[in-house]
Design a protein around this motif. Structure first.
Motif, PDB file in Angstrom:
ATOM      1  N   VAL A 138       0.897  -1.183  -0.074  1.00  0.00           N
ATOM      2  CA  VAL A 138       0.056  -0.006  -0.004  1.00  0.00           C
ATOM      3  C   VAL A 138       1.155   1.130  -0.172  1.00  0.00           C
ATOM      4  O   VAL A 138       0.460   2.117  -0.868  1.00  0.00           O
ATOM      5  CB  VAL A 138      -0.850  -0.057   1.212  1.00  0.00           C
ATOM      6  CG1 VAL A 138      -1.520   1.424   1.389  1.00  0.00           C
ATOM      7  CG2 VAL A 138      -1.875  -1.046   1.057  1.00  0.00           C
ATOM      8  N   TRP A 139       1.955   1.205   0.730  1.00  0.00           N
ATOM      9  CA  TRP A 139       2.841   2.596   0.787  1.00  0.00           C
ATOM     10  C   TRP A 139       3.449   2.624  -0.559  1.00  0.00           C
ATOM     11  O   TRP A 139       3.555   3.575  -1.094  1.00  0.00           O
ATOM     12  CB  TRP A 139       3.869   2.131   1.830  1.00  0.00           C
ATOM     13  CG  TRP A 139       4.692   3.347   2.016  1.00  0.00           C
ATOM     14  CD1 TRP A 139       4.701   4.466   2.744  1.00  0.00           C
ATOM     15  CD2 TRP A 139       6.209   3.479   1.437  1.00  0.00           C
ATOM     16  NE1 TRP A 139       5.808   5.433   2.444  1.00  0.00           N
ATOM     17  CE2 TRP A 139       6.781   4.702   1.897  1.00  0.00           C
ATOM     18  CE3 TRP A 139       7.040   2.609   0.577  1.00  0.00           C
ATOM     19  CZ2 TRP A 139       8.066   5.097   1.236  1.00  0.00           C
ATOM     20  CZ3 TRP A 139       8.104   2.948   0.042  1.00  0.00           C
ATOM     21  CH2 TRP A 139       8.632   4.239   0.421  1.00  0.00           C
ATOM     22  N   LEU A 140       3.913   1.518  -1.218  1.00  0.00           N
ATOM     23  CA  LEU A 140       4.617   1.639  -2.530  1.00  0.00           C
ATOM     24  C   LEU A 140       3.671   2.257  -3.520  1.00  0.00           C
ATOM     25  O   LEU A 140       4.082   2.957  -4.373  1.00  0.00           O
ATOM     26  CB  LEU A 140       5.157   0.313  -2.687  1.00  0.00           C
ATOM     27  CG  LEU A 140       6.398  -0.246  -2.145  1.00  0.00           C
ATOM     28  CD1 LEU A 140       6.952  -1.669  -2.677  1.00  0.00           C
ATOM     29  CD2 LEU A 140       7.493   0.573  -2.495  1.00  0.00           C
ATOM     30  N   ILE A 141       2.213   1.723  -3.365  1.00  0.00           N
ATOM     31  CA  ILE A 141       1.380   2.239  -4.666  1.00  0.00           C
ATOM     32  C   ILE A 141       1.063   3.669  -4.303  1.00  0.00           C
ATOM     33  O   ILE A 141       1.190   4.517  -5.197  1.00  0.00           O
ATOM     34  CB  ILE A 141       0.187   1.135  -4.357  1.00  0.00           C
ATOM     35  CG1 ILE A 141       0.382  -0.168  -4.996  1.00  0.00           C
ATOM     36  CG2 ILE A 141      -0.983   1.921  -5.236  1.00  0.00           C
ATOM     37  CD1 ILE A 141       0.922  -0.090  -6.418  1.00  0.00           C
ATOM     38  N   GLU A 142       0.900   3.878  -2.946  1.00  0.00           N
ATOM     39  CA  GLU A 142       0.624   5.495  -2.578  1.00  0.00           C
ATOM     40  C   GLU A 142       1.730   6.301  -3.021  1.00  0.00           C
ATOM     41  O   GLU A 142       1.441   7.261  -3.769  1.00  0.00           O
ATOM     42  CB  GLU A 142       0.215   5.602  -1.255  1.00  0.00           C
ATOM     43  CG  GLU A 142      -1.007   5.163  -0.912  1.00  0.00           C
ATOM     44  CD  GLU A 142      -1.283   5.374   0.694  1.00  0.00           C
ATOM     45  OE1 GLU A 142      -0.365   5.626   1.458  1.00  0.00           O
ATOM     46  OE2 GLU A 142      -2.436   4.835   1.179  1.00  0.00           O
ATOM     47  N   ALA A 143       3.183   5.810  -2.781  1.00  0.00           N
ATOM     48  CA  ALA A 143       4.227   6.621  -3.231  1.00  0.00           C
ATOM     49  C   ALA A 143       4.231   6.815  -4.638  1.00  0.00           C
ATOM     50  O   ALA A 143       4.720   7.643  -5.213  1.00  0.00           O
ATOM     51  CB  ALA A 143       5.476   5.974  -2.453  1.00  0.00           C
ATOM     52  N   LEU A 144       4.213   5.785  -5.348  1.00  0.00           N
ATOM     53  CA  LEU A 144       4.055   5.933  -6.980  1.00  0.00           C
ATOM     54  C   LEU A 144       2.928   6.654  -7.335  1.00  0.00           C
ATOM     55  O   LEU A 144       3.170   7.616  -8.444  1.00  0.00           O
ATOM     56  CB  LEU A 144       3.741   4.437  -7.447  1.00  0.00           C
ATOM     57  CG  LEU A 144       3.965   4.101  -9.079  1.00  0.00           C
ATOM     58  CD1 LEU A 144       5.188   4.463  -9.574  1.00  0.00           C
ATOM     59  CD2 LEU A 144       3.741   2.540  -9.219  1.00  0.00           C
ATOM     60  N   SER A 145       1.729   6.596  -7.017  1.00  0.00           N
ATOM     61  CA  SER A 145       0.540   7.670  -7.178  1.00  0.00           C
ATOM     62  C   SER A 145       1.144   8.937  -6.986  1.00  0.00           C
ATOM     63  O   SER A 145       0.850   9.864  -7.933  1.00  0.00           O
ATOM     64  CB  SER A 145      -0.592   7.056  -6.534  1.00  0.00           C
ATOM     65  OG  SER A 145      -0.897   5.770  -6.699  1.00  0.00           O
ATOM     66  N   HIS A 146       1.571   9.236  -5.830  1.00  0.00           N
ATOM     67  CA  HIS A 146       2.177  10.570  -5.605  1.00  0.00           C
ATOM     68  C   HIS A 146       3.141  11.079  -6.520  1.00  0.00           C
ATOM     69  O   HIS A 146       3.017  12.359  -7.056  1.00  0.00           O
ATOM     70  CB  HIS A 146       2.768  10.561  -4.136  1.00  0.00           C
ATOM     71  CG  HIS A 146       3.197  12.023  -3.868  1.00  0.00           C
ATOM     72  ND1 HIS A 146       2.423  13.115  -3.499  1.00  0.00           N
ATOM     73  CD2 HIS A 146       4.551  12.627  -3.796  1.00  0.00           C
ATOM     74  CE1 HIS A 146       3.245  14.192  -3.281  1.00  0.00           C
ATOM     75  NE2 HIS A 146       4.449  13.723  -3.504  1.00  0.00           N
ATOM     76  N   VAL A 147       4.192  10.120  -6.864  1.00  0.00           N
ATOM     77  CA  VAL A 147       5.134  10.671  -7.930  1.00  0.00           C
ATOM     78  C   VAL A 147       4.417  10.916  -9.597  1.00  0.00           C
ATOM     79  O   VAL A 147       4.894  11.626  -9.994  1.00  0.00           O
ATOM     80  CB  VAL A 147       6.166   9.447  -8.094  1.00  0.00           C
ATOM     81  CG1 VAL A 147       6.983   9.645  -9.360  1.00  0.00           C
ATOM     82  CG2 VAL A 147       6.949   9.387  -6.810  1.00  0.00           C
ATOM     83  N   VAL A 148       3.443   9.930  -9.695  1.00  0.00           N
ATOM     84  CA  VAL A 148       2.763  10.226 -11.117  1.00  0.00           C
ATOM     85  C   VAL A 148       2.144  11.436 -11.022  1.00  0.00           C
ATOM     86  O   VAL A 148       2.117  12.031 -12.004  1.00  0.00           O
ATOM     87  CB  VAL A 148       1.850   9.023 -11.253  1.00  0.00           C
ATOM     88  CG1 VAL A 148       0.860   9.235 -12.607  1.00  0.00           C
ATOM     89  CG2 VAL A 148       2.662   7.761 -11.511  1.00  0.00           C
ATOM     90  N   ARG A 149       1.305  11.878  -9.875  1.00  0.00           N
ATOM     91  CA  ARG A 149       0.612  13.042  -9.871  1.00  0.00           C
ATOM     92  C   ARG A 149       1.471  14.319 -10.042  1.00  0.00           C
ATOM     93  O   ARG A 149       1.131  15.150 -10.595  1.00  0.00           O
ATOM     94  CB  ARG A 149      -0.289  12.718  -8.676  1.00  0.00           C
ATOM     95  CG  ARG A 149      -1.621  11.964  -8.645  1.00  0.00           C
ATOM     96  CD  ARG A 149      -2.919  12.374  -7.836  1.00  0.00           C
ATOM     97  NE  ARG A 149      -1.995  12.234  -6.124  1.00  0.00           N
ATOM     98  CZ  ARG A 149      -2.114  11.133  -5.543  1.00  0.00           C
ATOM     99  NH1 ARG A 149      -2.489   9.839  -6.051  1.00  0.00           N
ATOM    100  NH2 ARG A 149      -1.520  10.813  -4.296  1.00  0.00           N
ATOM    101  N   SER A 150       2.475  14.245  -9.112  1.00  0.00           N
ATOM    102  CA  SER A 150       3.279  15.557  -9.283  1.00  0.00           C
ATOM    103  C   SER A 150       3.975  15.579 -10.559  1.00  0.00           C
ATOM    104  O   SER A 150       4.058  16.567 -11.180  1.00  0.00           O
ATOM    105  CB  SER A 150       4.444  14.992  -8.073  1.00  0.00           C
ATOM    106  OG  SER A 150       3.944  14.929  -6.828  1.00  0.00           O
TER     107      SER A 150
END
Length: 362
Positions: free
Chosen positions: A342-354
């Motif tokens: 879950v942490w990895l997916i959230e971190a990846l999502s944050h990077v993509v959104r940024s």
């Protein structure tokens, strides 16, 4: 009880059904006579239970990514561990290697390829042929995850029902005889999802429509003689499907909060608790053990003579091994693995959104 509460509370009656299902499969693989000649239909009960539980998981998930990471985290620790154990036994005692080859890397490749639907196209072997049903599970998980990007709750199940009707129409108007695995097993998942609609969400009319659709769908498969590599459609599979639905209806007549009494019930619930690692481990390791003790003769007279090994000692040993995996691997690692994913997916999502925001501003 809300879907979130039900999803977070282990239902002993579902464990009892899992126990019945896995005992049928184990008995089929080790003995295959009498009532165990139909034990392989226990896989269909697993699929119906899975369809029910997946909708509970969908209701308690924040989004599609959260749902899929939870499902992957739930399956991966035991899948890799059981795959490694099976590979170790088969490589050290190569009784079954010629018929069902496996290498040390295969459990890792299974863990990579199954959740990605073989996107990398890396060849591999199942450590145990029982893993075929996990491939179907992952296909259904991804289908639900994709639908969750657009709809949630009962609307998602409604789309599953509409999709099932569409595929059923294709079956009726085309000479299609070898559908993809997920298309063949879809009605079992849909029936489980519709039982959740009826008993948890209170959407009785839509739930009944979906169950009737699922039954007609599989009856059509049986009538057309559809074939898969594992469970061909037949009147027997249709009966097993109806029985699976009936069993899930029956446990809801008891209620979630009622206590289970009786030694047999507690034993079945315990077997259901360890049913996943037991399902993964039992077939090839168990048959290798039967060979080592000289109880691997398949002639009818031999099978009866070796019944104590096939229905007693070997299933107990496989159960002990499955309990060890559950205790040492599943219990500690599933929560940890879930948090990490879950942490990895959230971190990846944050990077993509940024990155998208930066791109649009640029």
């Amino acid at each position: 009880m809300s879907p979130q509460q039900i999803a977070s509370t282990r239902n002993i009656y579902l464990d009892i059904l899992r126990g019945l299902a896995v005992l049928g499969v184990v008995g089929y693989h080790f003995y295959g006579r009498g009532p165990f000649a139909y034990g392989h239909f226990g896989v269909l009960l697993f699929f119906v239970i899975s369809g029910y539980c997946i909708q509970l998981s969908e209701a308690s998930s924040k989004n599609a990514w959260h749902f899929y990471t939870k499902r992957v985290a739930r399956l991966m620790p035991a899948l890799v561990t059981c795959g490694m154990l099976t590979a170790a036994v088969k490589i050290h005692y190569p009784v079954l290697l010629a018929e069902r080859p496996v290498d040390w890397i295969d459990p890792i490749l299974v863990a990579v390829n199954m959740p990605t639907l073989d996107l990398l196209q890396i060849p591999y072997h199942y450590p145990d042929w029982a893993y075929w049903s996990l491939a179907v599970e992952f296909e259904y998980y991804i289908l639900i995850s994709v639908l969750m990007l657009f709809v949630r709750g009962w609307i998602l199940v409604f789309l599953l029902i509409l999709g099932s009707i569409g595929v059923l129409v294709l079956f009726l108007i085309t000479p299609w005889k070898h559908p993809p695995q997920l298309a063949y097993f879809l009605p079992f998942f849909v029936a489980g999802a519709c039982l959740k609609l009826i008993f948890v969400d209170g959407k009785k009319h839509l739930g009944v429509l979906g169950i009737v659709t699922a039954i007609v769908y599989h009856a059509t498969c049986a009538h057309r003689g559809f074939v898969t590599s594992s469970l061909p459609a037949s009147m027997l599979s249709l009966v097993a499907f109806l029985l699976s639905i009936t069993l899930l209806v029956a446990i809801h007549c008891r209620g979630y909060e009622s206590a289970a009494n009786g030694r047999l019930v507690r034993i079945l619930a315990f077997v259901g608790l360890i049913s996943y690692p037991l399902y993964l481990l039992h077939q090839d390791i168990g048959n290798t053990f039967l060979h080592l003790v000289g109880a691997d003769c398949t002639a009818p007279a031999c099978v009866d003579t070796d019944a104590i090994w096939r229905l007693g000692i070997t299933p107990l040993l496989m159960g002990a091994l499955a309990w060890s995996v559950h205790r040492a691997v599943e219990r500690p690692l599933i929560p940890l693995f879930t948090q990490i994913l879950v942490w990895l997916i959230e971190a990846l999502s944050h990077v993509v959104r940024s990155s998208l925001r930066h791109f649009t501003r640029g």
